[in-house]
Design an enzyme around this catalytic site. Structure first.
Site, PDB file in Angstrom:
ATOM      1  N   MET A 208      35.211  40.183 -11.174  1.00 41.37           N
ATOM      2  CA  MET A 208      35.544  38.681 -10.532  1.00 41.37           C
ATOM      3  C   MET A 208      34.447  38.729  -9.103  1.00 41.37           C
ATOM      4  SD  MET A 208      39.283  37.375 -10.832  1.00 41.37           S
ATOM      5  CE  MET A 208      39.837  39.090 -10.669  1.00 41.37           C
TER       6      MET A 208
ATOM      7  N   CYS B 181      28.670  34.684 -17.673  1.00 44.15           N
ATOM      8  CA  CYS B 181      28.615  33.926 -16.663  1.00 44.15           C
ATOM      9  C   CYS B 181      28.047  32.564 -16.642  1.00 44.15           C
ATOM     10  CB  CYS B 181      27.852  34.648 -15.438  1.00 44.15           C
ATOM     11  SG  CYS B 181      27.972  33.704 -13.881  1.00 44.15           S
TER      12      CYS B 181
HETATM   13  C1  LIG Z   1      36.500  33.947  -9.041  1.00 44.71           C
HETATM   14  C2  LIG Z   1      35.894  34.517 -10.226  1.00 44.71           C
HETATM   15  C3  LIG Z   1      34.954  35.259 -10.231  1.00 44.71           C
HETATM   16  C4  LIG Z   1      34.456  35.778 -11.805  1.00 44.71           C
HETATM   17  N1  LIG Z   1      33.426  36.743 -11.563  1.00 44.71           N
HETATM   18  C5  LIG Z   1      33.160  37.133 -12.929  1.00 44.71           C
HETATM   19  C6  LIG Z   1      31.874  38.148 -12.990  1.00 44.71           C
HETATM   20  O1  LIG Z   1      31.336  38.441 -11.666  1.00 44.71           O
HETATM   21  N2  LIG Z   1      31.664  38.591 -14.148  1.00 44.71           N
HETATM   22  C7  LIG Z   1      32.376  38.284 -15.151  1.00 44.71           C
HETATM   23  O2  LIG Z   1      32.145  38.892 -16.386  1.00 44.71           O
HETATM   24  N3  LIG Z   1      33.376  37.484 -15.103  1.00 44.71           N
HETATM   25  C8  LIG Z   1      33.695  37.011 -13.890  1.00 44.71           C
HETATM   26  N4  LIG Z   1      34.778  35.821 -14.128  1.00 44.71           N
HETATM   27  C9  LIG Z   1      35.624  35.683 -15.388  1.00 44.71           C
HETATM   28  C10 LIG Z   1      36.801  36.825 -15.361  1.00 44.71           C
HETATM   29  O3  LIG Z   1      36.370  37.912 -15.374  1.00 44.71           O
HETATM   30  C11 LIG Z   1      37.656  36.326 -16.409  1.00 44.71           C
HETATM   31  O4  LIG Z   1      36.917  36.727 -17.591  1.00 44.71           O
HETATM   32  C12 LIG Z   1      38.112  34.974 -16.521  1.00 44.71           C
HETATM   33  O5  LIG Z   1      38.425  34.405 -15.417  1.00 44.71           O
HETATM   34  C13 LIG Z   1      39.176  34.704 -17.590  1.00 44.71           C
HETATM   35  O6  LIG Z   1      40.294  35.672 -17.245  1.00 44.71           O
HETATM   36  P1  LIG Z   1      41.615  35.150 -16.389  1.00 44.71           P
HETATM   37  O7  LIG Z   1      42.194  33.875 -17.024  1.00 44.71           O
HETATM   38  O8  LIG Z   1      42.431  36.281 -16.570  1.00 44.71           O
HETATM   39  O9  LIG Z   1      41.141  35.073 -15.081  1.00 44.71           O
HETATM   40  C14 LIG Z   1      35.132  35.363 -12.958  1.00 44.71           C
HETATM   41  C15 LIG Z   1      36.268  34.629 -12.545  1.00 44.71           C
HETATM   42  C16 LIG Z   1      36.724  34.113 -11.309  1.00 44.71           C
HETATM   43  C17 LIG Z   1      38.135  33.477 -11.499  1.00 44.71           C
END
Ligand SMILES: Cc1cc2nc3c(=O)[nH]c(=O)nc-3n(C[C@H](O)[C@H](O)[C@H](O)COP(=O)(O)O)c2cc1C
Length: 347
Positions: free
Chosen positions: A17, A101
């Site tokens: 993230m 992304c």
């Molecule tokens: C604040 C934020 C930043 C994120 N940055 C990235 C990132 O740098 N690279 C990536 O592959 N996914 C990124 N994601 C996606 C998360 O890794 C994840 O796949 C997505 O939030 C869904 O999962 P969750 O519901 O458990 O948050 C980001 C998500 C959030 C909320």
């Protein structure tokens, strides 16, 4: 379970993230237990190749985080291969490629999720990286670009053939961003079609969610926002997996986590951090650009916007945090919210 030769002691992963999963945060989550792998925030392949200080800062990690995966983004096979070499030289265990992304700043440069629209090119990137390094190359992708272009299944096969050692799929399209629900049925269907491990990602907010997703047929689960709200979620999921009740976390522990995070960030700035594999860069730009105290305050604000969601009085606390002007003020707010509130409640 294993990613290439890398053994994970748990199938639960701290999802990458941007702006959130810095080395200090990852260390603290890892210390709670149950975490098999941490993934860095995404790091620019260009920046790594050129040795830009700010990029190197994002790729910092410490020994206690191992196994550690550094996620890179970019769109050119030769540059991604070169960046993978830099990651390998830094001593990371895994290099991950961001193909998920949706942010235009990234996607418009043929990187991030726009790579899903050019699957043959995306596979070329993985082939070039796999040839360039010995550490496992992995891919994080979404379900597809939009409802008309759902191709994670095809891309998964292509990157497997090109040498990828594991895949993580966030079950939403780029167009969806974070709306709707993650499609875990889709993720588990893709998992059946490849022989490398497939991790699922999306919407695990409670430890029970992680367990039920594990049972759906994925090799492991990436948890993002759930960890920001509850850094103990992976440890709690492991408790459940072992047939024990999930550990309960006191308000004091929650407050202490924030104080510990602040202290780790401060010790990095003051050059007292121990165990850095890659020495903090001589010109720590991201930190110095905004000033020492401000950098830490911004980090705490960012985490608190997730950390206290749904908490009684959380909105009020966040207003306080967002207007705090010093570390001392933040410490005071944290103490009052997490410790004194409890005393009042139990009196
Ligand atoms: C604040 C934020 C930043 C994120 N940055 C990235 C990132 O740098 N690279 C990536 O592959 N996914 C990124 N994601 C996606 C998360 O890794 C994840 O796949 C997505 O939030 C869904 O999962 P969750 O519901 O458990 O948050 C980001 C998500 C959030 C909320």
């Amino acid at each position: 379970m294993k990613i290439g030769p890398i053994q994970l002691e748990s199938p639960f992963v701290v999802s990458p993230m941007a702006g959130m999963t810095d080395t200090a945060f990852r260390r603290l989550v890892k210390r709670q237990g149950g975490c098999g792998l941490v993934v860095s925030e995404m790091v620019s392949s260009e920046g790594l190749i050129r040795g830009i200080d700010r990029t190197l800062e994002y790729a910092e990690y410490t020994e206690e985080e191992r196994p550690v995966s550094i996620q890179i983004f970019g769109g050119e096979p030769a540059k991604m291969a070169e960046a993978a070499r830099v990651v390998e030289q830094m001593g990371a265990n895994i290099v991950d490629v961001n193909m998920g992304c949706p942010v235009p700043k990234i996607a418009k440069h043929n990187a991030g999720c726009s790579l899903m629209r050019e699957p043959a090119h995306a596979a070329e990137i993985i082939a070039a990286m796999s040839k360039a390094v010995k550490i496992p190359v992995t891919v994080k992708m979404r379900k597809g670009w939009d409802d008309g272009e759902i191709n994670a299944g095809d891309l998964a096969k292509r990157v497997e053939d090109a040498g990828a050692k594991a895949i993580a799929i966030h079950g939403r399209t780029a167009k969806q961003s974070y709306t709707g629900c993650a499609d875990w049925h889709f993720v588990t269907e893709v998992a059946k079609t490849v022989s490398i491990p497939v991790f699922g990602s999306g919407d695990c907010i409670e430890p029970e969610d992680i367990i039920s997703r594990m049972k759906s047929g994925v090799s492991g689960v990436y948890v993002g926002r759930g960890v920001l709200r509850n850094p103990w979620i992976l440890a709690q999921a492991r408790d459940l997996m072992e047939g024990k009740p999930a550990r309960s976390i006191t308000d004091e522990e929650r407050g202490q986590f924030l104080l510990d995070y602040m202290n780790l960030l401060l010790s990095e700035i003051d050059g007292e951090a121990e165990g850095f594999r890659h020495a903090p860069s001589p010109k720590p730009q991201a930190r110095e650009a905004v000033g020492r105290e401000r950098w830490v305050i911004n980090k705490i604000r960012a985490l608190c916007s997730w950390y206290t969601k749904g908490f009684e009085g959380g909105a009020q606390f966040r207003i306080g945090v967002n207007s705090a002007k010093s570390i001392a003020e933040l410490e005071d707010l944290i103490e009052k919210f997490f410790v004194l509130n409890k005393i009042v409640a139990s009196a």
